[in-house]
Design a protein around this motif. Sequence first.
Motif: not given
Length: 247
Positions: A154, A163-165, A167-168, A171, A189, A192, A196
Amino acid sequence: MLLEIAVTSAEGVDIAATEGAHRVELTTALELGGLTPSQGLMESGLEAAGHRLGIHPLVRCRPGDFLYSEDELRLMEREVRSLVGQGADGVVIGALTPAGIVDRVAMRRLAEVARNHDAGVELTFHRAIDQVADPFAALDVVMELGFTRVLSSGQHSTVAAGLGQLRRMREHVGSGIQLMAGGGLALDDVAQVRNAGLDAIHLSAKKVVSTAKSGTVSLGAADGSDPTAYMLTDAEIVRAARAALQR
């Protein structure tokens, strides 16, 4: 969700298979980020696997960046041809341009060499994607080229931080390509990463072995590091990773 282990030996392949990994990335020099395995290591790895898991060698001719000269690309074409010809289930590749985008020409060349030997060979774009300027544009190129999966943290130093990246990215691609989380991955991890929606996790599961004794002479390490140290696959870490996936 699947488990991939980066290994540097036939023993590592056997450990990964025995402890329930689904595939391995076969490589050398993990301390340099991984380099192309030799033909002999590939042969030994195939024998150790015994069809229990997939073997996906890394094709990276040198450490450092992912900006390759024509001579380096020709070398990696030969490496891809040799490894797929030996029976690799897939190859792990990646190249960028000085502008920080996927080198479409280089990737098409390497992919075509692999597919000319095996139309069903799997292609993984490695963590070079974590150094691109626009990861979403890079994903579009990789999907256009027909890659099977992308390995990424990410665009951060660890999966947890990225992790946020991730997820993006999930998507963005939908079901168009597999996404595998790897790079500083901790077993804590895994839950999570699963939440994701990623397809796999990747880790080296390594331990460092040393036979250094007092007075051991350095063999050229300018930083004074242990000249006898090397990495082995740790069965307990692989076992723990597999258990984390099954929870």
